[in-house]
Design a protein around this motif. Structure first.
Motif, mmCIF file in Angstrom:
data_model
loop_
_atom_site.group_PDB
_atom_site.id
_atom_site.type_symbol
_atom_site.label_atom_id
_atom_site.label_comp_id
_atom_site.label_asym_id
_atom_site.label_seq_id
_atom_site.Cartn_x
_atom_site.Cartn_y
_atom_site.Cartn_z
ATOM 1 N N VAL A 1 0.894 -1.153 0.000
ATOM 2 C CA VAL A 1 0.000 0.000 0.000
ATOM 3 C C VAL A 1 0.935 1.205 0.000
ATOM 4 O O VAL A 1 1.423 1.618 1.056
ATOM 5 N N PRO A 2 1.253 1.740 -1.193
ATOM 6 C CA PRO A 2 2.294 2.782 -1.273
ATOM 7 C C PRO A 2 1.889 4.046 -0.524
ATOM 8 O O PRO A 2 0.703 4.369 -0.398
ATOM 9 N N PRO A 3 2.884 4.786 -0.028
ATOM 10 C CA PRO A 3 2.571 6.027 0.669
ATOM 11 C C PRO A 3 2.265 7.160 -0.296
ATOM 12 O O PRO A 3 2.630 7.119 -1.466
ATOM 13 N N VAL A 4 1.601 8.153 0.217
ATOM 14 C CA VAL A 4 1.370 9.402 -0.505
ATOM 15 C C VAL A 4 2.454 10.376 -0.072
ATOM 16 O O VAL A 4 2.642 10.602 1.130
ATOM 17 N N LEU A 5 3.199 10.924 -1.035
ATOM 18 C CA LEU A 5 4.243 11.874 -0.693
ATOM 19 C C LEU A 5 3.615 13.203 -0.288
ATOM 20 O O LEU A 5 2.652 13.665 -0.905
ATOM 21 N N SER A 6 4.148 13.821 0.759
ATOM 22 C CA SER A 6 3.585 15.074 1.252
ATOM 23 C C SER A 6 3.682 16.174 0.204
ATOM 24 O O SER A 6 4.612 16.202 -0.611
ATOM 25 N N ASP A 7 2.700 17.082 0.209
ATOM 26 C CA ASP A 7 2.719 18.241 -0.685
ATOM 27 C C ASP A 7 3.545 19.388 -0.111
ATOM 28 O O ASP A 7 4.156 20.163 -0.852
ATOM 29 N N THR A 8 3.549 19.504 1.203
ATOM 30 C CA THR A 8 4.244 20.599 1.882
ATOM 31 C C THR A 8 5.557 20.095 2.471
ATOM 32 O O THR A 8 5.559 19.126 3.234
ATOM 33 N N PRO A 9 6.679 20.704 2.123
ATOM 34 C CA PRO A 9 7.961 20.233 2.661
ATOM 35 C C PRO A 9 8.027 20.373 4.175
ATOM 36 O O PRO A 9 7.526 21.343 4.760
ATOM 37 N N LEU A 10 8.639 19.389 4.804
ATOM 38 C CA LEU A 10 8.943 19.486 6.223
ATOM 39 C C LEU A 10 10.089 20.485 6.393
ATOM 40 O O LEU A 10 11.055 20.460 5.617
ATOM 41 N N PRO A 11 10.036 21.354 7.403
ATOM 42 C CA PRO A 11 10.974 22.484 7.474
ATOM 43 C C PRO A 11 12.314 22.146 8.126
ATOM 44 O O PRO A 11 12.787 22.871 9.002
ATOM 45 N N TRP A 12 12.908 21.048 7.696
ATOM 46 C CA TRP A 12 14.218 20.699 8.226
ATOM 47 C C TRP A 12 15.010 19.936 7.171
ATOM 48 O O TRP A 12 14.476 19.437 6.182
ATOM 49 N N ASN A 13 16.305 19.855 7.389
ATOM 50 C CA ASN A 13 17.213 19.158 6.491
ATOM 51 C C ASN A 13 16.921 17.659 6.507
ATOM 52 O O ASN A 13 16.535 17.102 7.541
ATOM 53 N N TRP A 14 17.160 17.004 5.397
ATOM 54 C CA TRP A 14 16.857 15.573 5.298
ATOM 55 C C TRP A 14 17.620 14.756 6.325
ATOM 56 O O TRP A 14 17.117 13.727 6.802
ATOM 57 N N LYS A 15 18.812 15.212 6.723
ATOM 58 C CA LYS A 15 19.589 14.465 7.707
ATOM 59 C C LYS A 15 18.934 14.507 9.081
ATOM 60 O O LYS A 15 19.022 13.536 9.842
ATOM 61 N N VAL A 16 18.274 15.612 9.419
ATOM 62 C CA VAL A 16 17.510 15.678 10.668
ATOM 63 C C VAL A 16 16.381 14.649 10.642
ATOM 64 O O VAL A 16 16.097 13.979 11.644
ATOM 65 N N GLN A 17 15.740 14.501 9.476
ATOM 66 C CA GLN A 17 14.653 13.537 9.332
ATOM 67 C C GLN A 17 15.113 12.112 9.642
ATOM 68 O O GLN A 17 14.497 11.401 10.445
ATOM 69 N N VAL A 18 16.202 11.687 9.024
ATOM 70 C CA VAL A 18 16.627 10.302 9.222
ATOM 71 C C VAL A 18 17.334 10.099 10.554
ATOM 72 O O VAL A 18 17.280 9.003 11.128
ATOM 73 N N GLU A 19 17.986 11.129 11.077
ATOM 74 C CA GLU A 19 18.598 10.998 12.399
ATOM 75 C C GLU A 19 17.537 10.805 13.470
ATOM 76 O O GLU A 19 17.711 9.998 14.394
#
Length: 417
Positions: A200-218
Motif C-alpha cells: 500500500v504505497p505512501p502518498v508523498l507530502s505536498d508541503t515540505p517538512l521544514p528541516w534538512n533531510w539528515k535531521v529527518q533520518v537521524e
C-alpha cells in the motif's frame, strides 16, 4: 582516507562547500564517532546543492514500488537528485527508468495517466513510448525527417534495480550494484517472503517538512529519544529495560543500511490507535520466526528511505530532499500508506478501519517528533551549537556520520578529477 583529495578546493565548488569538506576531512576515523558534522552541512544552500549534484546523483534512490507500475503502460513520476524521472513498464513487461526531459527543448514531461500509451511533452506535443522512443513530433518536417527523428531520438535511460519489489534508480552509470550494500537486511525477509506481501504505497507530502533531510533520518534512527519524546506512544517498544534492549548491527565498508532493533513487551504487538501496543491493528504474520515477532527492526537506507520490520507489516517512508531545509516525506507517520502486508490482511472486512488505526497511532508519534525536529534544525543556526556528545544508544547516529563522510569523500574525489 585520502584527506588531500577530500579537502582539495576546486573551481567548481563554492568556498563554503570547500571549507565544510575540509573541516570534515580533518575528523579522521575516531572523530566520526565522537562529534556531529558541522552545522553548515544542515544549513548551507550551497552544501545542499553539492549533496544533490555530487552525492545523491551517485546513490541508489528509492522511487516507489513495482505495484505502482504493474502493467504495460503504467507510469510512475519521481525525482532523483533534482532530476525529473519517469519509471515505465514497456510492452514486453520490462521496467525502465527514463529522464523526463523532452529531447526537443528540455521541457519536463509530466507523468502520464495510468495505462497511457505515450508520454507527451506539454510544450510542443512530442510523444514517447514506454521504452523512451520518440513516437511523434508535430511540424518537424516531412515523413523522411520524422522517420529519422523516430530512429534516433531517445529519452536517456537510467540505472534501475529492484530490491524486494522496491524500485531504485541511480544516475551514475558506474555505480556499484545495490543489492550487496543491503545484504545485512536479507535475513529479515525470509518470513515475510514466505507469506507474500503486497504494497500500500505512501502518498508523498505536498508541503515540505521544514528541516534538512539528515535531521529527518537521524530522528528516525535515534534509539535514545523514544524514552523521553515518545512517552505513552513508544513505551511498548523500549530501547532500555527489557533484556538486552536495543541492538545494533555493525557497519561494513560499502553498507547502505543502518540497522537497529528493539524488543516489544509482548510478542505480536504493533501499531494501534495510541502508538505501539499489544493489540496491533495489522495481525502478526505467522511465517515470521519468534524473534521477529517479539522485536521491531528499524532500517535507514540513506538518503531516500526508512523501514520498520514489525510483526504484522513492513512499514516504509520515502524521503525526497528538495531544499536545505525542505524535505518531502510519505508514510503512515506523515501522510498515509507505506505498508507491505499479506493479502490475508488486506482482505479483512475491516481493513480500512485498521489502516485508520495505524494512521492515527503513527500521527500521534509524529506529532511528538515534529517540534523536536524543528528545534534541532533551528539550533543548527546557533553560534552556540555544540560539537555533540554521543550516548551509547546513539550508535546508529555515529554510523550515519561514517556513511555521510564516506559519501562526501567519494563525491569530492570524483568532482576533483
Amino acid at each position: 582516507m585520502d584527506q588531500t583529495i577530500f579537502s582539495q578546493p576546486t573551481r567548481s565548488r563554492p568556498p563554503v562547500v570547500d571549507a565544510l569538506l575540509a573541516e570534515i576531512a580533518a575528523f579522521g576515523p575516531t572523530a566520526a564517532y565522537e562529534r556531529m558534522l558541522p552545522a553548515g552541512c544542515y544549513t548551507s544552500p550551497e552544501f545542499f546543492a553539492f549533496e544533490q549534484k555530487e552525492v545523491f546523483s551517485r546513490t541508489w534512490i528509492c522511487v516507489g514500488r513495482v505495484e505502482q507500475v504493474a502493467a504495460p503502460g503504467d507510469w510512475l513520476g519521481s525525482e532523483v537528485a533534482g532530476e525529473p524521472v519517469l519509471v515505465t513498464r514497456d510492452a514486453d513487461g520490462a521496467l525502465r527508468a527514463l529522464s523526463a526531459l523532452c529531447r526537443h527543448r528540455g521541457e519536463i514531461i509530466p507523468c502520464p495517466e495510468k495505462g497511457a500509451r505515450h508520454a507527451r511533452c506539454p510544450l510542443h506535443f512530442w510523444t514517447y513510448d514506454p521504452a523512451g522512443r520518440l513516437t511523434g513530433a508535430p511540424r518537424m518536417g516531412d515523413a523522411a525527417r520524422l522517420k529519422e527523428l523516430r530512429d534516433t531520438v531517445r529519452l536517456p535511460q537510467l540505472r534501475l534495480e529492484l530490491w524486494h519489489g522496491f524500485i531504485f534508480v541511480n544516475l551514475d552509470p558506474d555505480a556499484a550494484p545495490l543489492a550487496p550494500s543491503l545484504a545485512k537486511l536479507e535475513p529479515l525477509w525470509a518470513g515475510y517472503d514466505a507469506t507474500g506481501l503486497t504494497a500500500v504505497p505512501p502518498v508523498l507530502s505536498d508541503t515540505p517538512l521544514p528541516w534538512n533531510w539528515k535531521v529527518q533520518v537521524e530522528n528516525f534512527t535515534d534509539a535514545y529519544h523514544p524514552e523521553f519524546v515518545h512517552i505513552g506512544t513508544h513505551d511498548f517498544a523500549p530501547s532500555v529495560g527489557l533484556g538486552d534492549g536495543v541492538r545494533f548491527t555493525e557497519m561494513a565498508p560499502g553498507d547502505n543500511a543502518i540497522v537497529r532493533s528493539v524488543p516489544m513487551k509482548q510478542a505480536d504487538g504493533g501499531m494501534m490507535r495510541d502508538g505501539w501496543g499489544p493489540d496491533a491493528a495489522f495481525p502478526a504474520i505467522a511465517t515470521l520466526p519468534p524473534e521477529q515477532r517479539s522485536r521491531i527492526t528499524f532500517a535507514m537506507l540513506p538518503p531516500s528511505m526508512t523501514m520498520m520490520f514489525a510483526a504484522g507489516t513492513i512499514a516504509y517512508t520515502l524521503i525526497r530532499p528538495v531544499g536545505v531545509e525542505a524535505t518531502l516525506a510519505g508514510s503512515d507517520r506523515v501522510t498515509y500508506g507505506g505498508w507491505l502486508l499479506p493479502r490475508s490482511t488486506i482482505e479483512l472486512p475491516d481493513f480500512l478501519d485498521r489502516c485508520a488505526a495505524v494512521r492515527e497511532g503513527g500521527s500521534k508519534i509524529w506529532a511528538q517528533d515534529v517540534p523536536v525536529n524543528k528545534a534541532m534544525q533551528a539550533a543548527k543556526h546557533s553560534r552556540f551549537m555544540p560539537d555533540g556528545i554521543y550516548a551509547p544508544s546513539e550508535r546508529t547516529l555515529q554510523q550515519f556520520n561514517v556513511w555521510l563522510i564516506e559519501a562526501y569523500r567519494r563525491a569530492a574525489q570524483a568532482s576533483s578529477r
